[in-house]
Design an enzyme around this catalytic site. Structure first.
Site, mmCIF file in Angstrom:
data_model
loop_
_atom_site.group_PDB
_atom_site.id
_atom_site.type_symbol
_atom_site.label_atom_id
_atom_site.label_comp_id
_atom_site.label_asym_id
_atom_site.label_seq_id
_atom_site.Cartn_x
_atom_site.Cartn_y
_atom_site.Cartn_z
ATOM 1 N N TRP A 63 -7.231 -2.540 -4.406
ATOM 2 C CA TRP A 63 -7.131 -1.129 -4.017
ATOM 3 C C TRP A 63 -7.214 -1.085 -2.493
ATOM 4 O O TRP A 63 -7.939 -1.873 -1.880
ATOM 5 C CB TRP A 63 -8.288 -0.333 -4.633
ATOM 6 N N THR A 64 -6.482 -0.124 -1.905
ATOM 7 C CA THR A 64 -6.321 -0.249 -0.444
ATOM 8 C C THR A 64 -6.923 0.901 0.367
ATOM 9 O O THR A 64 -6.548 1.089 1.528
ATOM 10 C CB THR A 64 -4.831 -0.415 -0.082
ATOM 11 N N GLU A 65 -7.850 1.643 -0.213
ATOM 12 C CA GLU A 65 -8.484 2.684 0.613
ATOM 13 C C GLU A 65 -9.044 2.087 1.906
ATOM 14 O O GLU A 65 -9.054 2.741 2.951
ATOM 15 C CB GLU A 65 -9.634 3.354 -0.146
ATOM 16 N N ASP A 117 0.172 7.529 -6.590
ATOM 17 C CA ASP A 117 -1.203 8.014 -6.727
ATOM 18 C C ASP A 117 -1.294 9.383 -6.056
ATOM 19 O O ASP A 117 -0.286 9.919 -5.579
ATOM 20 C CB ASP A 117 -2.212 7.010 -6.129
ATOM 21 N N ASP A 132 -5.955 6.472 -16.091
ATOM 22 C CA ASP A 132 -7.383 6.524 -15.751
ATOM 23 C C ASP A 132 -7.719 7.849 -15.081
ATOM 24 O O ASP A 132 -6.845 8.550 -14.586
ATOM 25 C CB ASP A 132 -7.741 5.364 -14.809
ATOM 26 N N GLU A 133 -8.984 8.166 -15.046
ATOM 27 C CA GLU A 133 -9.548 9.234 -14.238
ATOM 28 C C GLU A 133 -8.690 10.502 -14.232
ATOM 29 O O GLU A 133 -8.102 10.848 -13.205
ATOM 30 C CB GLU A 133 -9.761 8.724 -12.810
ATOM 31 N N ARG A 140 -2.042 3.988 -1.696
ATOM 32 C CA ARG A 140 -3.019 4.438 -0.693
ATOM 33 C C ARG A 140 -2.515 4.028 0.688
ATOM 34 O O ARG A 140 -2.396 4.847 1.579
ATOM 35 C CB ARG A 140 -4.392 3.830 -0.975
ATOM 36 N N HIS A 194 -4.110 11.334 -11.211
ATOM 37 C CA HIS A 194 -3.683 10.635 -9.991
ATOM 38 C C HIS A 194 -2.230 10.992 -9.652
ATOM 39 O O HIS A 194 -1.431 10.116 -9.313
ATOM 40 C CB HIS A 194 -3.842 9.120 -10.151
ATOM 41 N N TYR A 222 -12.462 -6.445 -8.670
ATOM 42 C CA TYR A 222 -12.058 -5.442 -7.677
ATOM 43 C C TYR A 222 -12.328 -5.998 -6.277
ATOM 44 O O TYR A 222 -13.474 -6.156 -5.872
ATOM 45 C CB TYR A 222 -12.825 -4.127 -7.885
#
Ligand code: ACM
Length: 535
Positions: free
Chosen positions: A455-457, A188, A314-315, A159, A251, A405
């Site tokens: 996570w770096t959003e 990602d 994932d996802e 990210r 992703h 997280y």
């Protein structure tokens, strides 16, 4: 005082993570220009590292041939403490660190660093600054070993990219807290950061995005192969293994922007994603995609020597597969039940290739059912999903979002920097329990350990990252290393430990003046019923 809890009342014995046993002894050991640092056979690397860490900050040469009042020894006598256990005995006239293996010495030298005045941890480049009381260690006997073998942190460099110089500092911070795994989230939807010689567009195109959530600011970055290899060696010297993550089959949008033929939409050009969330564009399931994944994994295995490679998992929305003729062909050819089964099939095929390379697959899991059993499951939804995966025969690493997280704000204070919706306060991070006592022994046995997720959003810069990480990463390190749970004791030790973080230039959130509790973080959006990756 005879144990670690009461020892933590003394600032100079307040260690993080908490050692198994701490017995204060009378007196202090003084370090000066004549103090030697001697290594027995096999202990040279740890001694060299300790000297390299201490000489610039203390100005003391700690020469190997100066009489050796500090000694590091490998000895079979400490075998009962396992690969990372150690015994450190500080007396007025000698310091002895002994362990059965090199990793035990590496953990022990971090304890020794923490026992010195905080100035000994001064950030790189600072001139030696001798504290008023000089350089000395409190006399003590510490016997120590970790509760869990896997104690890690995931850093999302996809990210927001971080230069390798910063990632090295992050490794130093992990090592200081006896964390032994750096999980690098390298790819990602929004960015691909690892170069692959056979697929140069992965970083040339997949490494740049036009903006992030409409901010109008382009973002780019990728490592060179030499930087990654150098990082692996740097971390290994500190007893930290680097686990690369290459996300599949979801992703994957940055890869699809670079090589659209790997997707499900012939003729459609995509850009690396500029939004956060779960993207519908995923890898296709035709043979060329598997060839691509095998090629990428070959290079990953060349650069990262550790036993594990993380394949994401994932996802992964399946809307594209539901419409794709190639997906229908694959379902028929493999005799699969439907598009939902393609996820497990895809990961199984990638894992088969990893096995040929002598590596073990890791994957994110909600319930565990979507991962083939060869996978070690990283349980991100909640601990009960990890327990279920363990009972199905997976090794498990606990990464539940509610307590690990670090992209949640640390308090409900309106001045707190923006993060995911919700709050994870220090107490919440400390309450992470990877293997609760009431679990079946066969489930608890499968828990390899736990790790924090950065996570770096909402964290672009090292300063923003460190604010999110600290002090919650210290709490996680404490619970991953020590089985002893005592929140007031931890908070007291952390209070002293903050002076070490200050010396290192880590600007984390300050500790609450009183043990404060914020409402726990809101649930992560529940799994999409149409998503193959989530239950
Ligand atoms: C995850 O948070 N999707 C692993």
């Amino acid at each position: 005082m005879t144990d670690a809890a009461s020892a933590s009342l003394r600032p100079d014995l307040a260690l993080v993570p908490r050692p198994d046993s701490v017995t204060p002894l009378p007196g202090r050991f003084i370090l000066d220009h004549h103090t030697g640092l001697r290594a027995g056979p096999g202990a040279e690397a740890a001694a060299d590292l300790l000297r390299e860490l201490l000489t610039p900050t203390t100005g003391l040469p700690l020469a190997p041939d100066a009489g050796g009042r500090i000694s590091l020894l490998l000895t079979s006598g400490q075998q009962a403490l396992g690969a990372e256990g150690y015994v450190l005995t500080v007396r007025p006239d000698s310091v002895l660190l002994s362990a059965a293996g090199p990793d035990g010495l590496l953990r022990g030298i971090q304890t020794l660093r923490q026992l010195l005045p905080p100035e000994a941890l001064a950030a790189g480049g600072a001139r030696p600054r001798t504290p008023a009381s000089g350089w000395s260690l409190p006399c003590v006997r510490i016997t120590d070993r970790p509760r869990f073998a896997w104690r890690g942190a995931m850093l999302d460099v996809a990210r927001y990219f971080q230069p390798v110089s910063y990632v090295r500092r992050f490794v130093d911070l992990l090592a200081l807290h006896k964390l032994n795994v750096l999980h690098l989230h390298l790819t990602d939807d929004q960015g691909w950061r690892m170069p692959v010689a056979a697929y140069p567009r992965l970083t040339e195109i997949g490494g740049r995005r036009a903006e992030s959530e409409g901010d109008g600011v382009p973002h780019e970055g990728a490592y060179t192969r030499a930087e990654l290899a150098g990082l692996v060696a740097y971390a290994a010297r500190r007893g930290v293994s680097v686990v690369p993550e290459i996300e599949m089959p979801g992703h994957a949008r940055a890869a699809l922007a670079a090589y659209p033929e790997l997707g499900n939409l012939p003729g459609v050009r995509l850009e690396p994603w500029t939004r956060w969330g779960v993207c519908e564009n995923v890898f296709g399931v035709h043979d060329a995609v598997l060839d691509f994944c095998r090629g990428v994994l070959d290079e990953v295995a060349d650069v990262f020597p550790g036993p594990y490679v993380h394949l994401g998992g994932d996802e992964c929305p399946r809307v594209e597969w539901e419409r794709s003729p190639a997906a229908r062909d694959r379902i028929t050819a493999e005799g699969l039940a439907g598009p939902g089964a393609l996820h497990g099939w895809f990961l199984g095929a990638a894992a088969e290739h990893l096995a040929k390379l002598g590596r073990r697959p890791l994957g994110w899991t909600g319930t565990g059912t979507e991962l083939p059993t060869a996978f070690t499951a990283m349980a991100w939804l909640d601990t009960e999903h990890g327990r279920a995966a363990a009972l199905r025969g997976h090794d498990v690493i606990m990464a539940p979002y509610r307590s690990t997280y670090l992209d949640y704000p640390q308090s409900a204070d309106p001045g707190e920097p923006r993060g995911q919706d919700g709050v994870l306060d220090l107490r919440g991070a400390y309450d992470n329990e990877p293997a609760p006592a009431h679990w079946e022994p066969e489930a608890a046995r499968r828990v390899l350990g736990t790790q924090a997720q950065l996570w770096t959003e909402y964290a672009r810069t090292p300063a923003e990252l460190e604010y999110l990480a600290f002090p919650r990463l210290c709490a996680l390190a404490d619970t991953a290393w020590s089985a002893h749970r005592d929140w007031p004791d931890y908070l007291r030790r952390q209070g002293h430990h903050q002076t070490r973080l200050d010396a290192l230039g880590v600007r984390g959130r300050s500790l609450p003046p009183h043990p404060e509790r914020n409402a726990p973080c809101a649930p992560r959006p529940e799994p999409e019923p149409t998503s193959a990756a989530r239950p």
